[in-house]
Scaffold this active site. Structure first.
Site, PDB file in Angstrom:
ATOM      1  N   ASP A  41     -45.834 -31.364  65.467  1.00 20.00           N
ATOM      2  CA  ASP A  41     -46.502 -30.644  66.556  1.00 20.00           C
ATOM      3  C   ASP A  41     -47.796 -30.076  66.336  1.00 20.00           C
ATOM      4  OD1 ASP A  41     -44.054 -31.145  67.752  1.00 20.00           O
ATOM      5  OD2 ASP A  41     -43.414 -29.276  67.263  1.00 20.00           O
ATOM      6  N   LYS A  42     -48.283 -29.398  64.558  1.00 21.20           N
ATOM      7  CA  LYS A  42     -48.962 -29.535  64.375  1.00 21.20           C
ATOM      8  C   LYS A  42     -50.303 -30.370  64.547  1.00 21.20           C
ATOM      9  CE  LYS A  42     -49.317 -25.275  65.389  1.00 21.20           C
ATOM     10  NZ  LYS A  42     -50.195 -25.623  66.420  1.00 21.20           N
ATOM     11  N   GLU A  99     -53.053 -34.002  76.211  1.00 18.69           N
ATOM     12  CA  GLU A  99     -52.113 -34.378  75.347  1.00 18.69           C
ATOM     13  C   GLU A  99     -51.799 -34.941  74.420  1.00 18.69           C
ATOM     14  OE1 GLU A  99     -49.865 -31.448  76.275  1.00 18.69           O
ATOM     15  OE2 GLU A  99     -51.095 -31.217  77.879  1.00 18.69           O
ATOM     16  N   ASP A 130     -54.405 -20.584  80.810  1.00 19.78           N
ATOM     17  CA  ASP A 130     -53.456 -20.288  79.808  1.00 19.78           C
ATOM     18  C   ASP A 130     -53.684 -20.311  77.841  1.00 19.78           C
ATOM     19  OD1 ASP A 130     -51.429 -20.850  81.094  1.00 19.78           O
ATOM     20  OD2 ASP A 130     -50.989 -22.437  81.049  1.00 19.78           O
ATOM     21  N   LYS A 187     -58.555 -23.138  81.783  1.00 15.15           N
ATOM     22  CA  LYS A 187     -57.617 -23.098  81.721  1.00 15.15           C
ATOM     23  C   LYS A 187     -56.970 -21.776  82.312  1.00 15.15           C
ATOM     24  CE  LYS A 187     -57.748 -27.723  82.433  1.00 15.15           C
ATOM     25  NZ  LYS A 187     -58.978 -28.284  82.461  1.00 15.15           N
ATOM     26  N   LYS A 200     -43.297 -25.674  56.566  1.00 14.71           N
ATOM     27  CA  LYS A 200     -42.557 -24.541  57.465  1.00 14.71           C
ATOM     28  C   LYS A 200     -42.471 -24.044  56.350  1.00 14.71           C
ATOM     29  CE  LYS A 200     -40.324 -26.779  61.634  1.00 14.71           C
ATOM     30  NZ  LYS A 200     -38.633 -27.358  62.263  1.00 14.71           N
ATOM     31  N   GLU A 260     -55.526 -34.596  81.257  1.00 16.77           N
ATOM     32  CA  GLU A 260     -56.590 -35.530  82.511  1.00 16.77           C
ATOM     33  C   GLU A 260     -58.328 -35.040  81.728  1.00 16.77           C
ATOM     34  OE1 GLU A 260     -53.419 -34.817  83.300  1.00 16.77           O
ATOM     35  OE2 GLU A 260     -53.839 -33.012  83.880  1.00 16.77           O
ATOM     36  N   ASP A 263     -39.986 -37.523  62.952  1.00 20.15           N
ATOM     37  CA  ASP A 263     -39.636 -36.079  63.977  1.00 20.15           C
ATOM     38  C   ASP A 263     -40.941 -36.653  64.380  1.00 20.15           C
ATOM     39  OD1 ASP A 263     -38.740 -34.272  65.457  1.00 20.15           O
ATOM     40  OD2 ASP A 263     -38.876 -32.727  64.079  1.00 20.15           O
ATOM     41  N   ALA A 264     -40.539 -36.802  65.858  1.00 24.74           N
ATOM     42  CA  ALA A 264     -41.092 -36.855  66.519  1.00 24.74           C
ATOM     43  C   ALA A 264     -42.397 -35.730  67.322  1.00 24.74           C
ATOM     44  CB  ALA A 264     -41.117 -37.420  68.124  1.00 24.74           C
ATOM     45  N   PHE A 309     -36.835 -33.265  51.177  1.00 26.50           N
ATOM     46  CA  PHE A 309     -37.348 -32.709  52.287  1.00 26.50           C
ATOM     47  C   PHE A 309     -38.280 -33.894  51.652  1.00 26.50           C
ATOM     48  CE2 PHE A 309     -40.036 -30.091  55.037  1.00 26.50           C
ATOM     49  CZ  PHE A 309     -40.570 -31.381  55.866  1.00 26.50           C
ATOM     50  N   HIS A 360     -47.184 -30.516  60.176  1.00 23.41           N
ATOM     51  CA  HIS A 360     -45.714 -30.533  60.769  1.00 23.41           C
ATOM     52  C   HIS A 360     -46.471 -31.326  62.019  1.00 23.41           C
ATOM     53  CE1 HIS A 360     -43.129 -29.752  63.542  1.00 23.41           C
ATOM     54  NE2 HIS A 360     -42.345 -28.609  62.797  1.00 23.41           N
ATOM     55  N   ARG A 371     -46.085 -27.197  71.810  1.00 25.22           N
ATOM     56  CA  ARG A 371     -44.306 -26.978  70.671  1.00 25.22           C
ATOM     57  C   ARG A 371     -44.455 -25.978  70.274  1.00 25.22           C
ATOM     58  NH1 ARG A 371     -40.105 -32.466  70.906  1.00 25.22           N
ATOM     59  NH2 ARG A 371     -41.580 -32.628  68.511  1.00 25.22           N
ATOM     60  N   LYS A 372     -44.736 -25.482  69.638  1.00 21.25           N
ATOM     61  CA  LYS A 372     -44.898 -24.540  69.183  1.00 21.25           C
ATOM     62  C   LYS A 372     -45.574 -23.252  69.250  1.00 21.25           C
ATOM     63  CE  LYS A 372     -42.869 -25.725  65.231  1.00 21.25           C
ATOM     64  NZ  LYS A 372     -41.631 -27.065  66.174  1.00 21.25           N
ATOM     65  N   LYS A 379     -56.668 -27.940  75.825  1.00 22.68           N
ATOM     66  CA  LYS A 379     -57.141 -27.275  76.903  1.00 22.68           C
ATOM     67  C   LYS A 379     -58.657 -26.840  76.735  1.00 22.68           C
ATOM     68  CE  LYS A 379     -52.520 -25.791  78.261  1.00 22.68           C
ATOM     69  NZ  LYS A 379     -51.355 -25.001  78.953  1.00 22.68           N
TER      70      LYS A 379
END
Length: 399
Positions: A21-22, A47, A279, A277, A174, A60, A246-247, A238, A19, A252-253, A273
């Protein structure tokens, strides 16, 4: 708050390694791994964006000898390993354009994170915010059934693709599982959705093969029945997938990465990260604590929230919610967490306890697909504190 005693259907999704994003999450974490390999004290916020014939890295990074790391090579190798290795897919490891705009970490951030440089002597949190950890005894993974089963399906499809047992499968995919709950317990699977990139094969064959895989994988749960509905490539086709169609973006997941929408989420992504961090590291540690609480039998479900101020080591708050399934008082559990002897939520302590700067037998890229939770290889999945928790609360009851 989750519904406990009312009947409802809950749905979660997972996405495959291919995918878009993955794919970006995996590149970002592969860069993190490369930095930690040469400098365990690297500060990394990497990123990735992927789109039409292009991959971009921004962020960074402060890392000794970073100039020796070839981020373009990392990106291309990651894309190839995922399976985008031929021109037919319209996105290929050896032909996309690559761009990097990575620079050093802001000194305003680093002085608050590095011990002894900011207003406080201890290493502080790398950002403000709140993080959540969750566990449930619904599955062996201690994850909710919908997300656990969605991950299981896609891992099985990936194995079939890589082994060429189903030779027309392509990298992008998916899965989505809907589960009927009653009285807080999973009773049946109402529907399963699988959308899988394929070659030029009849939809009839795809649907038969995919349904067979779903039934083989999920039948042992006893939750499939004659009324379960299967949606296989429900658009009818598909073929075009991945970054060509798809970008993709890192982070984003975040719901796929955690608990499939069950419980709460602080909003922070994980991949790319370093563990300064919170997060990432505090979310891992909150999962670790929640999982041990459930493993100790103190509750059937447990969610932990922890909050930080940037540059400050001690959490601002720790909150425990057992969703009405607790066998001991939530305030008592919270007191054990706040005490810090068994679970120390200060950032440096988290990193030390989970050995997040020196992974042993795992790497961060492995976390970036099929969820960051539920796989025993990761140290935050251990239940090595469950016995001690049982002892603590058995003594409390005896007193």
């Amino acid at each position: 708050m989750s519904k406990i005693n009312t009947a409802h259907v809950f749905t979660s999704e997972s996405v495959g390694k291919g995918h878009p994003d993955k794919l970006c999450d995996q590149i970002s974490d592969a860069v993190l791994d490369a930095c930690l390999d040469i400098d365990p004290h690297s500060r990394v916020a990497c990123e990735t964006m992927a789109g039409l014939n292009m991959v971009v890295n921004v962020g960074e990074i402060s890392c000794n000898n970073f100039e020796t790391i070839d981020t373009e090579k990392i990106a291309r190798n990651t894309v190839k390993e995922i399976g985008y290795d031929c021109a037919e897919l319209r996105f290929c490891h050896d032909s996309f354009e690559y761009l990097s705009r990575i620079h050093g970490q802001s000194p305003d951030i680093s002085q608050g994170v590095n011990a002894g440089e900011g207003l406080y002597a201890e290493q502080g949190a790398g950002d403000q915010g709140m993080m959540f950890g969750y566990a449930t005894n619904e599955t062996p993974e201690m994850l909710p059934v919908p997300i656990a089963f969605s991950h299981r399906l896609l891992k099985r499809f990936e194995q079939l693709r890589r082994d060429k047992i189903i030779d027309y499968l392509q990298p992008d995919a998916k899965a989505q599982v809907s589960v009927h709950y009653d009285g807080g317990k999973p009773r049946r699977i109402t529907s399963v959705v699988v959308s899988h990139q394929t070659g030029h094969v009849s939809l009839e064959r795809i649907r038969k093969d995919a349904t067979d895989v779903i039934q083989q994988e999920l039948d042992p749960s006893g939750l499939l029945d004659d009324d379960t509905v299967y949606y296989i490539n429900p658009t009818g086709s598909f073929i075009l997938g991945g970054p060509f169609a798809d970008a993709g973006l890192t982070g984003r997941k975040i719901i796929v990465d955690t608990y499939g929408g069950v419980g709460s989420h602080g909003g922070g992504a994980f991949s790319g990260k370093d563990p300064s961090k919170v997060d990432r590291s505090a979310a891992y540690f909150a999962r670790y604590a929640a999982k041990n609480i459930v493993a100790a039998g103190l509750s059937d479900k447990c969610e932990i929230q922890v909050a930080y101020a940037i540059g400050v080591a001690k959490p601002l708050s720790i909150n425990v919610d057992t969703y009405g399934t607790g066998r001991v008082d939530e305030q008592s559990i919270q007191g054990v967490l706040e005490d810090g002897d068994l679970f120390d939520f200060r950032p440096a302590a988290i990193i030390d306890q989970l050995q997040l700067l020196t992974p042993n037998g795992w790497n961060y890229e492995q976390t970036a697909s099929y969820g960051h939770f539920g796989r025993e290889r990761f140290p935050w999945e251990k239940t090595d504190k469950a016995h001690t928790l049982k002892q603590v609360f058995s003594k409390t009851k005896a007193a």
